[in-house]
Design an enzyme around this catalytic site. Structure first.
Site, PDB file in Angstrom:
ATOM      1  N   ARG A  32       0.761  -1.156   0.032  1.00  0.00           N
ATOM      2  CA  ARG A  32       0.032  -0.003  -0.048  1.00  0.00           C
ATOM      3  C   ARG A  32       0.764   1.195  -0.244  1.00  0.00           C
ATOM      4  O   ARG A  32       0.366   2.541  -0.257  1.00  0.00           O
ATOM      5  CB  ARG A  32      -0.839   0.011   1.134  1.00  0.00           C
ATOM      6  N   ASP A  80       7.057  -1.915  10.979  1.00  0.00           N
ATOM      7  CA  ASP A  80       6.357  -0.729  10.377  1.00  0.00           C
ATOM      8  C   ASP A  80       5.684   0.054  11.714  1.00  0.00           C
ATOM      9  O   ASP A  80       4.557   0.967  11.380  1.00  0.00           O
ATOM     10  CB  ASP A  80       5.381  -1.049   9.572  1.00  0.00           C
ATOM     11  N   TYR A  90      32.493  31.421  -3.037  1.00  0.00           N
ATOM     12  CA  TYR A  90      32.638  29.736  -3.016  1.00  0.00           C
ATOM     13  C   TYR A  90      33.937  29.446  -2.680  1.00  0.00           C
ATOM     14  O   TYR A  90      35.047  30.049  -3.118  1.00  0.00           O
ATOM     15  CB  TYR A  90      32.297  29.106  -4.405  1.00  0.00           C
ATOM     16  N   ASN A  93      39.541  38.411   5.763  1.00  0.00           N
ATOM     17  CA  ASN A  93      38.183  38.927   5.135  1.00  0.00           C
ATOM     18  C   ASN A  93      38.296  38.614   3.728  1.00  0.00           C
ATOM     19  O   ASN A  93      39.210  38.918   2.936  1.00  0.00           O
ATOM     20  CB  ASN A  93      38.010  40.521   5.355  1.00  0.00           C
TER      21      ASN A  93
HETATM   22  C1  UD1 Z   1      -0.960  -7.539  12.522  1.00  0.00           C
HETATM   23  C2  UD1 Z   1      -1.748  -8.551  13.497  1.00  0.00           C
HETATM   24  C3  UD1 Z   1      -2.915  -7.853  14.189  1.00  0.00           C
HETATM   25  C4  UD1 Z   1      -2.535  -6.469  14.663  1.00  0.00           C
HETATM   26  C5  UD1 Z   1      -1.774  -5.777  13.689  1.00  0.00           C
HETATM   27  C6  UD1 Z   1      -1.129  -4.419  14.477  1.00  0.00           C
HETATM   28  C7  UD1 Z   1      -1.256 -10.927  12.696  1.00  0.00           C
HETATM   29  C8  UD1 Z   1      -1.945 -11.972  11.835  1.00  0.00           C
HETATM   30  N1  UD1 Z   1      -1.933  -9.854  12.779  1.00  0.00           N
HETATM   31  O1  UD1 Z   1      -1.681  -7.353  11.237  1.00  0.00           O
HETATM   32  O2  UD1 Z   1      -3.364  -8.623  14.923  1.00  0.00           O
HETATM   33  O3  UD1 Z   1      -3.519  -5.977  15.137  1.00  0.00           O
HETATM   34  O4  UD1 Z   1      -0.782  -6.369  13.098  1.00  0.00           O
HETATM   35  O5  UD1 Z   1      -0.557  -3.639  13.761  1.00  0.00           O
HETATM   36  O6  UD1 Z   1      -0.059 -10.844  12.987  1.00  0.00           O
HETATM   37  N2  UD1 Z   1       5.456  -9.052   8.140  1.00  0.00           N
HETATM   38  C9  UD1 Z   1       6.428  -9.986   7.844  1.00  0.00           C
HETATM   39  N3  UD1 Z   1       6.179 -10.994   6.799  1.00  0.00           N
HETATM   40  C10 UD1 Z   1       4.925 -11.400   6.576  1.00  0.00           C
HETATM   41  C11 UD1 Z   1       3.778 -10.644   6.921  1.00  0.00           C
HETATM   42  C12 UD1 Z   1       4.105  -9.489   7.879  1.00  0.00           C
HETATM   43  O7  UD1 Z   1       7.444  -9.822   7.885  1.00  0.00           O
HETATM   44  O8  UD1 Z   1       4.709 -12.278   5.927  1.00  0.00           O
HETATM   45  C13 UD1 Z   1       5.693  -8.086   9.099  1.00  0.00           C
HETATM   46  C14 UD1 Z   1       5.372  -6.650   8.499  1.00  0.00           C
HETATM   47  O9  UD1 Z   1       6.642  -6.242   7.742  1.00  0.00           O
HETATM   48  C15 UD1 Z   1       5.068  -5.924   9.236  1.00  0.00           C
HETATM   49  C16 UD1 Z   1       4.571  -6.804  10.505  1.00  0.00           C
HETATM   50  O10 UD1 Z   1       4.977  -8.012  10.015  1.00  0.00           O
HETATM   51  O11 UD1 Z   1       6.059  -5.163   9.978  1.00  0.00           O
HETATM   52  C17 UD1 Z   1       2.807  -6.999  10.672  1.00  0.00           C
HETATM   53  O12 UD1 Z   1       2.472  -7.272   9.387  1.00  0.00           O
HETATM   54  P1  UD1 Z   1       0.971  -6.479   8.674  1.00  0.00           P
HETATM   55  O13 UD1 Z   1       0.735  -7.583   7.349  1.00  0.00           O
HETATM   56  O14 UD1 Z   1       1.075  -5.313   8.768  1.00  0.00           O
HETATM   57  O15 UD1 Z   1       0.055  -7.199   9.746  1.00  0.00           O
HETATM   58  P2  UD1 Z   1      -1.543  -6.337  10.277  1.00  0.00           P
HETATM   59  O16 UD1 Z   1      -2.390  -7.077   9.247  1.00  0.00           O
HETATM   60  O17 UD1 Z   1      -1.437  -5.240  10.249  1.00  0.00           O
HETATM   61 CA    CA Z   2       0.407  -3.446  10.027  1.00  0.00          CA
END
Ligand code: UD1
Ligand code: CA
Length: 465
Positions: free
Chosen positions: A15, A101, A364, A375
């Site tokens: 996104r 993030d 410069y 100066n």
């Molecule tokens: C996740 C939680 C949700 C919580 C929310 C808070 C899960 C299933 N859900 O959802 O309950 O309310 O965070 O912000 O965990 N990432 C990876 N590899 C992956 C997927 C994600 O490294 O395969 C990392 C992302 O880079 C990110 C973090 O995990 O830093 C969270 O992933 P994201 O997909 O944003 O989870 P949410 O849907 O926000």
């Molecule tokens: Ca997230």
């Protein structure tokens, strides 16, 4: 604190609509993942382990003080932790899981979470938040006695669960062996077909383990960044937090909404910051300074009682009582001595300016060393580059460089010297000398009046015909 941090930072960040991985995007000049890594270190985590994947060649260089695992296929947050299994194995302390993030998490909150976890003697403690608008977040499910018994992702919620406002922040503290013991029990039978880390909570409860929740006091700490809009919103929160802290330490801001200070900057008391000023990187400012309006400093060191108006500085060092601008440009390795003045439309690169020396207008100076009390006249230019290499210029103490001097490097201009205005100086000038390089002026008396008369006569003649 026997705790390690595990940061999930492999996600795509679709996104963001970016060529850069999400966690490498910057907030107040610092990559998102660095905010989280530094918070974990500051909280006292003895090791910070990061799982990266998307755009790893851009993320890896940001993590020189971390250990790293890779997740190359994105099968969800549970899968991310599986990818770090080897790094976690054998560690008997607790592991704090953080999201790469979510940069606003405070070190104190991480430390408090670990403490609450240890005091509760829990297998897992979830950092939760109560939100007016819980949409997008996983919901915390509690039993009749109020104990946490699971987390349900929004996409998997029934209507009753969806109306719950207590949300999963995505931050947890786990007993490490317990986490690893149940990790392989995670399945993908859910709305997104992913391994949800959140399912671990229900699995632990089923296994008769204690799960606790710790409610975060300030839920802005858990803002996750998924889009550019959320990045801007989080930046606002960070900006406000940092500016309020500096004002509490004795820094004045005419309008804190128009001042952006990076998290790793330092400021002395009684310094005043005027609008449209951006300080980033490891910039450090002394006390009693006035910065701005329109000043941008990155990785600069500024002493006490300096005034910098409309100045851009990158990796420059300014000693005490320096004045700069309006419209000064200090490039890397500019070193400005005590009480020196860098004026308007002046660019300084890889140059040392001695104490009390003035470079007031339109100049410069590159690859140059200037002594004290000199100066540099308006419009002085060092020709440091011959098209092949950069050459040095040395100007001594108490030198008076005439306006519009062109200084062709390499050249050495001694102490107590003068150069005549508009001279092109390409040969060394010994101490105490005057150097003048200027063709002699010709003055033709009466020339203009004669010319005008001649033109008038010609016009009269033309009209008569
Ligand atoms: C996740 C939680 C949700 C919580 C929310 C808070 C899960 C299933 N859900 O959802 O309950 O309310 O965070 O912000 O965990 N990432 C990876 N590899 C992956 C997927 C994600 O490294 O395969 C990392 C992302 O880079 C990110 C973090 O995990 O830093 C969270 O992933 P994201 O997909 O944003 O989870 P949410 O849907 O926000
Ligand atoms: Ca997230």
């Amino acid at each position: 604190m026997e705790a390690r941090a595990l940061i999930l930072a492999a996600g795509l960040g679709t996104r963001m609509k970016s060529d850069r991985p999400k966690v490498a995007h910057e907030m107040l000049g610092k990559p998102l993942v660095r905010w989280v890594v530094d918070a974990a270190h500051e909280a006292g985590c003895e090791q910070v382990h990061v799982v990266i994947g998307s755009g790893k060649e851009l993320v890896e260089p940001l993590l020189d003080d971390c250990t790293i695992s890779y997740q190359l296929d994105m099968f969800g947050t549970g899968h991310t932790v599986m990818c770090a299994r080897e790094a976690l194995e054998g560690f008997t302390g607790c592991t704090v899981v953080l999201c790469g993030d979510s940069p606003l998490i405070r070190p104190q909150t991480i430390a408090d979470l670990v403490q609450a976890h240890q005091e509760a003697g829990a297998a897992a403690t979830v950092l939760t938040m109560d939100l007016d608008d819980p949409s997008g977040y996983g919901r915390i499910i509690r039993d009749e006695s109020g104990n946490v018994c699971g987390i349900v992702e929004e996409k998997d919620c029934d209507d009753a669960q969806r109306s719950c406002t207590e949300c999963n922040s995505g931050v947890y503290c786990f007993d490490t062996p317990m986490l690893l013991e149940h990790l392989d029990e995670l399945g993908r039978d859910n709305a997104q077909g992913e391994y949800y880390l959140t399912d671990i909570i229900g699995l632990l409860v089923e296994a008769g383990q204690k799960v606790a929740a710790y409610v975060v006091a300030d839920d802005s700490e858990c803002l996750g960044i998924n889009s550019r809009l959320q990045l801007a919103e989080a930046t606002k929160v960070a900006q406000r937090r940092i500016n309020e802290a500096w004002m509490a330490e004795g820094v004045t801001m005419l309008d804190p909404e128009q001042v952006w200070i990076g998290p790793d900057c330092q400021l002395g008391r009684d310094t005043e910051i005027l609008p449209q000023t951006i300080l980033s990187g490891a910039t450090s400012i002394g006390s009693d300074c006035v910065l701005g309006p329109n000043t941008r400093l990155t990785d600069c060191t500024v002493g006490d009682a300096c005034t910098l108006e409309e100045t851009v500085g990158i990796s420059a060092v300014l000693e005490d009582e320096v004045t700069c601008g309006p419209r000064a440009y200090l490039r890397p390795e500019a070193h400005i001595g005590h009480g020196a003045h860098i004026g308007t439309h002046v660019e300084i690169k890889k140059t040392t300016i001695g104490a009390n020396t003035k470079v007031p207008h339109l100049s410069y100076l590159g690859d140059t060393t200037v002594g004290e009390d000199s100066n540099i006249g308006a419009g002085t230019i060092t020709c440091n580059y011959d098209g092949f290499i950069k050459n040095p210029t040395v100007i001594g103490d108490r030198a008076f460089i005439g306006s519009d001097s062109i200084i062709v490097a390499p050249v050495h201009i001694g102490n107590d010297t003068f150069t005549g205005a508009a001279s092109c100086i390409s040969k060394d000038v010994p101490d105490g000398a005057l150097a003048l390089e200027r063709s002699e002026q010709q003055t033709l008396e009466g020339w203009t009046l004669n010319k005008k008369k001649e033109m008038e006569q010609k016009e009269d003649k033309d009209e008569g015909e």
